[in-house]
Design a protein around this motif. Structure first.
Motif, short mmCIF file in Angstrom:
data_model
loop_
_atom_site.label_atom_id
_atom_site.label_comp_id
_atom_site.label_asym_id
_atom_site.label_seq_id
_atom_site.Cartn_x
_atom_site.Cartn_y
_atom_site.Cartn_z
N GLU A 265 12.71 -19.76 -10.49
CA GLU A 265 11.67 -19.24 -11.44
C GLU A 265 13.26 -18.24 -12.89
OE1 GLU A 265 10.85 -15.71 -9.14
OE2 GLU A 265 8.89 -15.07 -10.93
N SER A 266 14.61 -18.27 -12.34
CA SER A 266 15.50 -17.35 -13.66
C SER A 266 15.36 -18.43 -14.42
CB SER A 266 16.77 -17.31 -12.92
OG SER A 266 16.34 -16.23 -12.34
N LEU A 267 15.67 -19.86 -14.38
CA LEU A 267 14.62 -21.01 -15.09
C LEU A 267 14.07 -21.05 -15.58
CD1 LEU A 267 16.76 -24.12 -12.75
CD2 LEU A 267 17.68 -22.70 -15.09
N ASP B 101 24.76 -18.61 -15.25
CA ASP B 101 24.79 -19.22 -15.97
C ASP B 101 23.19 -20.47 -16.18
OD1 ASP B 101 26.39 -21.90 -14.81
OD2 ASP B 101 28.18 -20.98 -16.06
N GLU B 102 23.14 -21.37 -16.42
CA GLU B 102 22.20 -22.00 -16.12
C GLU B 102 22.68 -23.31 -14.98
OE1 GLU B 102 19.34 -24.61 -18.98
OE2 GLU B 102 20.25 -25.53 -18.92
N LEU B 103 23.25 -23.77 -15.29
CA LEU B 103 24.21 -24.71 -14.48
C LEU B 103 23.92 -24.13 -13.38
CD1 LEU B 103 27.20 -27.36 -16.14
CD2 LEU B 103 24.68 -27.14 -15.60
N LYS B 104 24.68 -22.90 -13.00
CA LYS B 104 24.26 -22.57 -11.33
C LYS B 104 23.44 -22.48 -10.99
CE LYS B 104 28.93 -20.01 -11.75
NZ LYS B 104 30.00 -18.81 -11.64
N LEU B 105 22.54 -21.83 -11.49
CA LEU B 105 21.39 -22.06 -11.38
C LEU B 105 20.23 -23.37 -11.19
CD1 LEU B 105 19.61 -19.36 -14.13
CD2 LEU B 105 19.93 -19.08 -11.52
N ILE B 106 20.57 -24.17 -11.94
CA ILE B 106 19.67 -25.45 -11.56
C ILE B 106 20.18 -26.17 -10.10
CG2 ILE B 106 19.93 -27.81 -12.32
CD1 ILE B 106 20.51 -27.12 -14.97
N GLY B 107 21.81 -25.48 -9.79
CA GLY B 107 23.14 -26.04 -8.39
C GLY B 107 21.92 -25.44 -7.71
N ARG B 108 21.97 -24.21 -7.48
CA ARG B 108 21.03 -23.49 -6.35
C ARG B 108 19.09 -23.62 -6.58
NH1 ARG B 108 22.37 -16.79 -6.36
NH2 ARG B 108 25.03 -17.31 -6.67
N GLY C 287 2.44 -12.71 -16.74
CA GLY C 287 2.52 -13.32 -14.92
C GLY C 287 2.67 -14.94 -15.04
N PHE C 288 3.44 -15.21 -16.06
CA PHE C 288 3.70 -16.82 -16.47
C PHE C 288 4.72 -17.53 -15.88
CE2 PHE C 288 6.07 -20.55 -17.90
CZ PHE C 288 4.41 -21.30 -18.55
N SER C 289 5.84 -17.31 -15.25
CA SER C 289 6.47 -17.36 -14.44
C SER C 289 6.70 -16.84 -13.19
CB SER C 289 7.75 -16.71 -14.63
OG SER C 289 7.64 -15.60 -14.18
N ALA C 290 5.29 -16.01 -12.86
CA ALA C 290 4.91 -15.86 -11.68
C ALA C 290 3.43 -16.84 -10.85
CB ALA C 290 4.17 -14.16 -10.91
N GLY C 291 2.87 -16.76 -12.43
CA GLY C 291 2.12 -18.39 -11.90
C GLY C 291 3.07 -19.17 -11.33
N VAL C 292 4.23 -19.33 -12.39
CA VAL C 292 4.50 -20.46 -11.57
C VAL C 292 5.23 -21.13 -9.79
CG1 VAL C 292 6.64 -22.66 -11.99
CG2 VAL C 292 5.10 -21.33 -14.24
N MET C 293 5.50 -20.16 -10.22
CA MET C 293 6.33 -19.39 -8.05
C MET C 293 5.21 -19.64 -7.50
SD MET C 293 8.76 -19.97 -9.07
CE MET C 293 10.04 -20.19 -7.46
N LEU D 55 13.91 -18.58 -18.37
CA LEU D 55 14.85 -18.67 -19.93
C LEU D 55 13.80 -20.15 -20.70
CD1 LEU D 55 18.40 -19.50 -18.15
CD2 LEU D 55 17.95 -18.30 -20.05
N HIS D 56 13.50 -20.30 -19.89
CA HIS D 56 12.30 -21.45 -20.88
C HIS D 56 11.39 -21.62 -21.01
CE1 HIS D 56 15.85 -23.46 -21.01
NE2 HIS D 56 16.78 -23.57 -19.49
N GLU D 57 10.18 -21.04 -20.28
CA GLU D 57 8.71 -20.78 -20.70
C GLU D 57 8.54 -19.91 -22.14
OE1 GLU D 57 7.98 -17.48 -17.85
OE2 GLU D 57 9.02 -15.71 -19.18
#
Lengths: 263, 202
Positions: free
Chosen positions: B19-21, B2-9, A61-67, B24-26
């Motif tokens: 959230e996808s970003l 890709d990451e750049l597109k995600l950042i752009g959005r 739930g980490f990312s959900a928590g961020v959101m 990727l990095h969490e």
């Protein structure tokens, strides 16, 4: 200094790939002859491997928590914008009201609302109605609406309404003049966004700043920019000898100042 | 995507892209926070706050540095703030005590229980050794090992000069090796080799 001592920093940098070609050549030649230094490099490799592998999976739930935090932040921001817009609307309503009063009271007065005649009429009227309207959203902005923020996110918690009440009165007064002269000024204020810029170098976030309501931007170069009430910015600027203070011809009305903390 | 597109959005306010970003990095962000704070609850909070800061400021992200580098910097600074506040209020201990006992490995890559136990032991020893480092050394070594930052990037993030980064990292590693040597972590051969004064050799 012996040879090996001289190589110690270089071994660490070599391990990190942070050496020049010449240094690489020198060090590798030394490794050929020196078992101790080869052993040090090997130790660094082992330590690094153990450190890197020592990771944990992210809690569920980490990312959900961020959101959730993002959603709470956005909700808070839009609530603040709403309050601010209401404040601006209220102020214009106040001005319109005072113009209406003047119209009724002095229907044949030339250059209504501006020029010399307003000194006598507008000033006293503004202090009664529009000034209060200008003050109320400001107090509202400082004091309220923080409930939406999660406990651990950016600190928008406490209010500063006591100190700011006085500033609203003194700073807003000349601003009302401009409003009478030039309605495009409103746009200019919106664009400029700040009436004061305080630049601090290499300091930690001052406590007064943390305790005030602010908007913040974290730049890639490490600079952090805060938009805060002018009164807070003044207090902070007064504490630092190396603070650079720039006063812009805008937005005293909005009571915003920009504080930039540079690395 | 890709990451750049995600950042752009994400810059345009697309929360799904952001959230996808995050996903990727969490892991890296969380583990960096965990290494610095030594407490899962604090690390979780700090890592999530670092992402929130990224969201707040993503419009200002121009791509001068890697997105991950920016995230790591936000995480590092958020953790330092937590440590500073803890120091003032003495809410959590800055030195490791029993706290790190709670931070154990969740993943299990070792094929046999014996190897697993051995690996666990070794990791714990290294972790303890890192904790035993002076705070400056600990922070710089964690930053280098977990973020993969170049010396220039570390210098930028910490405000130190490149030369200081280089020498401090070197001192930190020497100190870490010394602590591990004292705990007998290395093999007899290594210990023998490392215990000799480096000034002996030419």
């Amino acid at each position: 200094m012996s040879n090996c001592e001289k190589y110690l920093d270089l071994i660490s940098a070599y391990f990190d790939g942070e050496v020049t070609d010449a240094e690489t050549a020198e060090l590798e030649a030394h490794f050929e002859a020196c078992e101790e230094c080869r052993s040090i490099l090997e130790t660094y490799r082992e330590m690094s491997a153990e450190l890197i592998e020592d990771t944990e999976d992210v809690p569920e739930g980490f990312s959900a928590g961020v959101m959730d935090k993002v959603a709470a932040y956005e909700k808070n921001i839009s609530a603040r914008k709403q309050r601010k817009n209401l404040g601006i609307a209220g102020r214009w309503i106040g001005i319109a009201a005072c113009i209406a009063i003047v119209l009724v009271a002095f229907p044949r007065m030339p250059n209504l609302g501006c020029g010399a005649s307003k000194d006598a009429v507008m000033e006293s009227t503004m202090s009664g109605s529009a000034m209060n309207d200008a003050a109320s959203p400001q107090e509202d902005m400082f004091a309220g609406g923080t409930g939406a923020m999660p406990e651990s996110s950016v600190d928008f918690s406490s209010s500063d309404s006591d100190g700011n009440a006085g500033d609203v009165t003194t700073d807003a007064a000349p601003e009302s003049d401009e409003e009478c002269h030039d309605t495009s000024a409103e746009n200019k204020f919106d664009r400029a966004g700040v009436g004061m810029v305080v630049t601090l170098y290499g300091v930690e976030v001052p406590e007064e700043l943390e305790a005030s309501e602010y908007e913040v931007t974290y730049y890639e170069n490490g600079d952090v920019e805060y938009i805060v009430p002018v009164s807070v910015a003044r207090d902070i600027a007064a504490q630092y000898d190396n603070a650079e203070v720039e006063v812009l011809d805008a937005d005293i009305e909005e009571m915003n100042a920009r504080i930039i903390i540079k690395k | 995507m890709d990451e750049l597109k995600l950042i752009g959005r994400a810059k345009k306010g697309d929360r799904k892209a952001f959230e996808s970003l995050v996903k990727l990095h969490e892991k890296n962000v969380y583990n960096l926070a965990l290494k610095l704070l030594k407490n899962r609850e604090d690390a979780l909070d700090a890592a999530q706050d670092a992402f929130l800061k990224a969201w707040i400021s993503i419009a200002s992200f121009r791509g001068d540095s890697k997105f991950s580098a920016w995230l790591y910097r936000l995480t590092y600074n958020t953790c330092l703030d937590v440590l500073r506040k803890a120091k003032k209020g003495e809410v959590i201990s800055l030195t490791s005590t029993d706290e790190d006992e709670k931070v154990t490995d969740v993943r299990d890559d070792a094929p046999t229980p014996e190897e697993h136990a051995e690996k666990q032991e070794l990791r714990k020893t290294v972790r303890d050794a890192v904790d035993a480092l002076p705070e400056d050394y600990k922070q710089i070594i964690i930053m280098r090992e977990f973020t993969g930052f170049s010396y220039g990037e570390i210098a930028e993030a910490t405000g130190l000069s490149d030369g200081t980064v280089k020498s401090r990292l070197s001192r930190a590693r020497q100190k870490l090796a010394e602590i591990l040597r004292q705990t007998g972590t290395f093999s007899e051969n290594d210990r023998h080799k490392n215990s000799k004064e480096v000034t002996d050799c030419e």
